[in-house]
Motif scaffolding. Structure first.
Motif, PDB file in Angstrom:
ATOM      1  N   PRO A  29       0.824  -1.214   0.000  1.00 42.05           N
ATOM      2  CA  PRO A  29       0.000   0.000   0.000  1.00 42.05           C
ATOM      3  C   PRO A  29       0.864   1.272   0.000  1.00 42.05           C
ATOM      4  CG  PRO A  29      -0.746  -1.539   1.695  1.00 42.05           C
ATOM      5  CD  PRO A  29       0.552  -2.069   1.157  1.00 42.05           C
ATOM      6  N   GLY A  30       0.579   2.170  -0.929  1.00 45.73           N
ATOM      7  CA  GLY A  30       1.271   3.451  -0.985  1.00 45.73           C
ATOM      8  C   GLY A  30       2.663   3.406  -1.589  1.00 45.73           C
ATOM      9  N   TYR A  31       3.069   2.269  -2.141  1.00 47.22           N
ATOM     10  CA  TYR A  31       4.417   2.157  -2.712  1.00 47.22           C
ATOM     11  C   TYR A  31       4.546   3.060  -3.937  1.00 47.22           C
ATOM     12  CZ  TYR A  31       8.684   0.252  -4.685  1.00 47.22           C
ATOM     13  OH  TYR A  31       9.948   0.123  -5.175  1.00 47.22           O
ATOM     14  N   GLY A  32       5.655   3.781  -4.009  1.00 48.44           N
ATOM     15  CA  GLY A  32       5.909   4.662  -5.147  1.00 48.44           C
ATOM     16  C   GLY A  32       7.195   4.287  -5.868  1.00 48.44           C
ATOM     17  N   HIS A  33       7.100   3.935  -7.137  1.00 50.03           N
ATOM     18  CA  HIS A  33       8.273   3.526  -7.920  1.00 50.03           C
ATOM     19  C   HIS A  33       9.297   4.648  -8.072  1.00 50.03           C
ATOM     20  CE1 HIS A  33       6.916  -0.453  -9.189  1.00 50.03           C
ATOM     21  NE2 HIS A  33       5.703   0.064  -9.305  1.00 50.03           N
ATOM     22  N   VAL A  34       8.848   5.887  -8.048  1.00 44.53           N
ATOM     23  CA  VAL A  34       9.748   7.015  -8.265  1.00 44.53           C
ATOM     24  C   VAL A  34      10.622   7.269  -7.042  1.00 44.53           C
ATOM     25  CG1 VAL A  34       9.867   9.502  -8.725  1.00 44.53           C
ATOM     26  CG2 VAL A  34       8.221   8.078  -9.958  1.00 44.53           C
ATOM     27  N   GLN A  35      10.043   7.219  -5.860  1.00 48.42           N
ATOM     28  CA  GLN A  35      10.778   7.573  -4.651  1.00 48.42           C
ATOM     29  C   GLN A  35      11.376   6.385  -3.898  1.00 48.42           C
ATOM     30  OE1 GLN A  35       7.417   8.356  -4.958  1.00 48.42           O
ATOM     31  NE2 GLN A  35       7.579  10.475  -5.625  1.00 48.42           N
ATOM     32  N   GLN A  36      10.776   5.218  -4.001  1.00 47.60           N
ATOM     33  CA  GLN A  36      11.181   4.098  -3.166  1.00 47.60           C
ATOM     34  C   GLN A  36      12.052   3.088  -3.912  1.00 47.60           C
ATOM     35  OE1 GLN A  36       6.916   3.671  -1.667  1.00 47.60           O
ATOM     36  NE2 GLN A  36       8.125   2.941   0.078  1.00 47.60           N
ATOM     37  N   THR A  37      12.931   2.423  -3.138  1.00 43.87           N
ATOM     38  CA  THR A  37      13.827   1.434  -3.729  1.00 43.87           C
ATOM     39  C   THR A  37      13.104   0.121  -3.969  1.00 43.87           C
ATOM     40  OG1 THR A  37      14.590   0.528  -1.615  1.00 43.87           O
ATOM     41  CG2 THR A  37      15.793   2.440  -2.488  1.00 43.87           C
ATOM     42  N   VAL A  38      13.671  -0.676  -4.827  1.00 42.79           N
ATOM     43  CA  VAL A  38      13.116  -1.993  -5.130  1.00 42.79           C
ATOM     44  C   VAL A  38      13.188  -2.890  -3.895  1.00 42.79           C
ATOM     45  CG1 VAL A  38      13.463  -4.070  -6.531  1.00 42.79           C
ATOM     46  CG2 VAL A  38      13.601  -1.811  -7.586  1.00 42.79           C
ATOM     47  N   SER A  39      14.228  -2.749  -3.100  1.00 39.76           N
ATOM     48  CA  SER A  39      14.386  -3.591  -1.909  1.00 39.76           C
ATOM     49  C   SER A  39      13.246  -3.423  -0.921  1.00 39.76           C
ATOM     50  CB  SER A  39      15.712  -3.271  -1.218  1.00 39.76           C
ATOM     51  OG  SER A  39      16.788  -3.632  -2.046  1.00 39.76           O
ATOM     52  N   GLU A  40      12.601  -2.276  -0.924  1.00 43.98           N
ATOM     53  CA  GLU A  40      11.492  -2.050  -0.009  1.00 43.98           C
ATOM     54  C   GLU A  40      10.308  -2.978  -0.319  1.00 43.98           C
ATOM     55  OE1 GLU A  40      10.712   2.221   0.956  1.00 43.98           O
ATOM     56  OE2 GLU A  40      12.489   2.532  -0.301  1.00 43.98           O
ATOM     57  N   ILE A  41      10.232  -3.455  -1.539  1.00 51.08           N
ATOM     58  CA  ILE A  41       9.164  -4.398  -1.894  1.00 51.08           C
ATOM     59  C   ILE A  41       9.355  -5.708  -1.143  1.00 51.08           C
ATOM     60  CG2 ILE A  41       8.129  -5.748  -3.767  1.00 51.08           C
ATOM     61  CD1 ILE A  41       9.019  -3.441  -5.668  1.00 51.08           C
ATOM     62  N   GLY A  42      10.603  -6.147  -1.007  1.00 49.88           N
ATOM     63  CA  GLY A  42      10.864  -7.448  -0.400  1.00 49.88           C
ATOM     64  C   GLY A  42      11.482  -7.394   0.975  1.00 49.88           C
ATOM     65  N   GLU A  43      11.415  -6.242   1.643  1.00 50.54           N
ATOM     66  CA  GLU A  43      12.033  -6.145   2.965  1.00 50.54           C
ATOM     67  C   GLU A  43      11.296  -6.988   3.996  1.00 50.54           C
ATOM     68  OE1 GLU A  43      11.966  -1.992   3.931  1.00 50.54           O
ATOM     69  OE2 GLU A  43       9.807  -1.955   4.230  1.00 50.54           O
ATOM     70  N   VAL A  44      11.967  -7.235   5.113  1.00 47.12           N
ATOM     71  CA  VAL A  44      11.372  -8.010   6.199  1.00 47.12           C
ATOM     72  C   VAL A  44      10.071  -7.334   6.627  1.00 47.12           C
ATOM     73  CG1 VAL A  44      11.674  -8.734   8.600  1.00 47.12           C
ATOM     74  CG2 VAL A  44      13.581  -8.921   6.995  1.00 47.12           C
ATOM     75  N   GLY A  45       9.002  -8.116   6.733  1.00 54.65           N
ATOM     76  CA  GLY A  45       7.704  -7.598   7.135  1.00 54.65           C
ATOM     77  C   GLY A  45       6.805  -7.213   5.972  1.00 54.65           C
ATOM     78  N   SER A  46       7.340  -7.204   4.771  1.00 61.52           N
ATOM     79  CA  SER A  46       6.543  -6.848   3.595  1.00 61.52           C
ATOM     80  C   SER A  46       5.647  -8.015   3.193  1.00 61.52           C
ATOM     81  CB  SER A  46       7.473  -6.503   2.428  1.00 61.52           C
ATOM     82  OG  SER A  46       6.773  -6.481   1.208  1.00 61.52           O
ATOM     83  N   PRO A  47       4.421  -7.734   2.739  1.00 60.90           N
ATOM     84  CA  PRO A  47       3.569  -8.825   2.271  1.00 60.90           C
ATOM     85  C   PRO A  47       4.104  -9.495   0.999  1.00 60.90           C
ATOM     86  CG  PRO A  47       2.490  -6.691   1.942  1.00 60.90           C
ATOM     87  CD  PRO A  47       3.754  -6.433   2.710  1.00 60.90           C
ATOM     88  N   ALA A  48       5.025  -8.835   0.320  1.00 62.42           N
ATOM     89  CA  ALA A  48       5.599  -9.383  -0.908  1.00 62.42           C
ATOM     90  C   ALA A  48       6.962 -10.039  -0.662  1.00 62.42           C
ATOM     91  CB  ALA A  48       5.739  -8.282  -1.953  1.00 62.42           C
ATOM     92  N   ARG A  49       7.358 -10.159   0.594  1.00 62.60           N
ATOM     93  CA  ARG A  49       8.704 -10.644   0.948  1.00 62.60           C
ATOM     94  C   ARG A  49       9.072 -11.964   0.261  1.00 62.60           C
ATOM     95  NH1 ARG A  49      12.976 -11.949   1.047  1.00 62.60           N
ATOM     96  NH2 ARG A  49      14.064 -13.144   2.590  1.00 62.60           N
TER      97      ARG A  49
END
Length: 183
Positions: A29-49
């Motif tokens: 939720p609220g993820y932004g491709h422009v500002q956020q890194t790709v690693s944030e998609i798979g970080e610990v606690g992420s639903p996409a981990r």
């Protein structure tokens, strides 16, 4: 022909990475491709981990198959297979980034180790430069190498948080990181 078919695994790795990042980001939720890194998609606690780790491991396998094809082709053409080893190194880095999710200390170690794999275009250009049949491939490899280093410079600007470059890159850091993947 079998060796040529394995060369398709290089572009396939790129497609898996691109589609995977875009698709998995929808789970955050609220993820932004422009500002956020790709690693944030798979970080610990992420639903996409877990899906993120699997996706990067698939990319790594594709890169290994591609590297084996580049190695065989290089040897058959009478060139050094060194570029294939750089490509294979990228596979190890990709798998490590996925398996060791941020904030695990090894995540950034594997992330920085990708710099070695990113040298594959230059290695290919250097080892194939005297082959007249590969003139276009060599030119594309040099162009890719130049783009890679521009993108590395943009990404490394985060290490000097007081610099003017970082001030310009920071609001678009996600794009800077993706530029490296594209290059």
């Amino acid at each position: 022909m079998r060796g040529n078919a394995r060369l398709l695994f290089g572009p396939l790795a790129g497609v898996i990475l691109g589609v995977g990042v875009a698709g998995l980001a929808l789970m955050i939720p609220g993820y932004g491709h422009v500002q956020q890194t790709v690693s944030e998609i798979g970080e610990v606690g992420s639903p996409a981990r877990v899906s993120f780790a699997r996706m990067l491991c698939c990319v790594a396998v594709c890169n290994l198959v591609f590297a084996s094809a580049v190695r065989n082709l290089s040897i058959e053409a009478g060139h050094s297979p060194l570029a294939a080893y750089f490509i294979a190194f990228m596979a190890i880095s990709a798998a490590g980034v996925g398996i060791f999710a941020y904030p695990h200390p090894l995540h950034n170690v594997f992330g920085l180790s990708e710099i070695i794999g990113y040298q594959a275009p230059a290695v290919l250009a250097l080892t194939w430069r005297r082959d007249a049949r590969a003139r276009t491939l060599v030119a594309i490899s040099w162009a890719a190498f130049a783009l890679v280093w521009v993108a590395i410079g943009l990404n490394m600007s985060s290490m000097d948080r007081q610099s003017q470059l970082w001030a310009h890159v920071k609001p678009n850091f996600g794009l800077a990181q993706r530029a490296l993947f594209v290059a």
